[in-house]
Design an enzyme around this catalytic site. Structure first.
Site, PDB file in Angstrom:
ATOM      1  N   CYS A  13       5.696 -10.077  -2.614  1.00 49.76           N
ATOM      2  CA  CYS A  13       4.540  -9.200  -2.536  1.00 49.76           C
ATOM      3  C   CYS A  13       4.936  -7.751  -2.744  1.00 49.76           C
ATOM      4  O   CYS A  13       4.111  -6.899  -3.055  1.00 49.76           O
ATOM      5  CB  CYS A  13       3.887  -9.373  -1.161  1.00 49.76           C
ATOM      6  SG  CYS A  13       2.266  -8.623  -0.998  1.00 49.76           S
ATOM      7  N   GLY A  61       1.085 -12.863   6.205  1.00 47.81           N
ATOM      8  CA  GLY A  61       1.872 -12.736   4.989  1.00 47.81           C
ATOM      9  C   GLY A  61       1.285 -11.701   4.056  1.00 47.81           C
ATOM     10  O   GLY A  61       0.531 -10.810   4.471  1.00 47.81           O
ATOM     11  N   CYS A  62       1.621 -11.806   2.787  1.00 41.00           N
ATOM     12  CA  CYS A  62       1.147 -10.851   1.787  1.00 41.00           C
ATOM     13  C   CYS A  62      -0.375 -10.755   1.779  1.00 41.00           C
ATOM     14  O   CYS A  62      -1.070 -11.767   1.667  1.00 41.00           O
ATOM     15  CB  CYS A  62       1.640 -11.276   0.401  1.00 41.00           C
ATOM     16  SG  CYS A  62       1.032 -10.219  -0.927  1.00 41.00           S
ATOM     17  N   PHE A  63      -0.899  -9.533   1.890  1.00 43.07           N
ATOM     18  CA  PHE A  63      -2.355  -9.399   1.977  1.00 43.07           C
ATOM     19  C   PHE A  63      -3.070  -9.777   0.691  1.00 43.07           C
ATOM     20  O   PHE A  63      -4.268 -10.049   0.705  1.00 43.07           O
ATOM     21  CB  PHE A  63      -2.797  -8.023   2.476  1.00 43.07           C
ATOM     22  CG  PHE A  63      -2.156  -6.815   1.853  1.00 43.07           C
ATOM     23  CD1 PHE A  63      -1.580  -6.838   0.592  1.00 43.07           C
ATOM     24  CD2 PHE A  63      -2.152  -5.610   2.550  1.00 43.07           C
ATOM     25  CE1 PHE A  63      -1.008  -5.699   0.029  1.00 43.07           C
ATOM     26  CE2 PHE A  63      -1.591  -4.456   1.998  1.00 43.07           C
ATOM     27  CZ  PHE A  63      -1.013  -4.499   0.732  1.00 43.07           C
TER      28      PHE A  63
END
Length: 216
Positions: A18, A46-48
């Site tokens: 990310c 986690g990754c937005f």
């Protein structure tokens, strides 16, 4: 040979993470007046980019904004957060209609769409900024979360220990414009193709009844 292999892994890991450079894109926004009619909920898993896309596919969700939560205002920027130099988590702010989807259902979506047993890690992304966290606004939300986690433990849904941080909501800071609707706007990004889309599809396959009619 080993050093070459390790180097190749490092390159692949960076590509599928990310934390990568992106171009700037302005997200079209609903007006504050429109959004004020809805309830809000705050999650990090986690990754937005991934989390935003998952919640935006859920029926009853009006809008999802990528941002930062858990740290201080002056450190809420991507360079610092992605480098792990703040206490922020990449998070999302979910605007939802409680007449269509309940907070409890959103909590369920949160848990079924990521692995809450991997401490400070989700997929290829590692660091406290990628931790699993729920930022509750009031005692009612906290009770809902605690009750659901107790149910998950009782039913032994996960083989590992749930490491999700349950923290009182203090503030949410919108991420930079180019992060908003990132999966939708950048379908050819290697991370989106290799991580975000598969994660979204896994969720959608498990719970088609929760999806909007136009969910991709």
């Amino acid at each position: 040979m080993k050093s070459i292999y390790i180097s190749l892994i490092a390159i692949a890991f960076f590509t599928l993470s990310c934390n990568s450079n992106t171009h700037s894109v302005k997200k079209s926004q609903f007006t504050e007046e429109q959004l004020s009619k809805y309830e809000t909920a705050y999650f990090a898993s986690g990754c937005f980019w991934c989390v935003e896309a998952i919640f935006e596919s859920v029926k009853g969700v009006k809008e999802v904004v990528s941002g930062y939560a858990g740290g201080k205002a002056e450190t809420a920027n991507y360079q610092l957060v992605s480098a792990g130099r703040t206490d922020h988590a990449e998070a999302v702010k979910v605007y939802y209609d409680p007449k269509v989807v309940s907070y409890e259902t959103l909590v369920k979506v949160f848990f079924v769409s990521h692995d809450p047993t991997t401490l400070n890690r989700q997929g290829p992304d590692a660091g406290r900024q990628y931790r699993s966290a729920i930022f509750y606004k009031n005692d009612s939300e906290k009770k809902t979360v605690d009750t659901y986690i107790a149910q998950l433990k009782k039913e032994q849904v996960f083989s590992g220990t749930i490491t999700t941080e349950i923290a009182k909501y203090t503030a949410f800071y919108d991420a930079e414009d180019y992060h908003q609707d990132y999966e939708l706007r950048n379908p050819n990004n290697p991370y989106i193709k290799g991580v975000s889309v598969p994660r979204l599809k896994r969720f959608q396959k498990k719970f088609p009844q929760l999806l909007k009619k136009d969910a991709h």
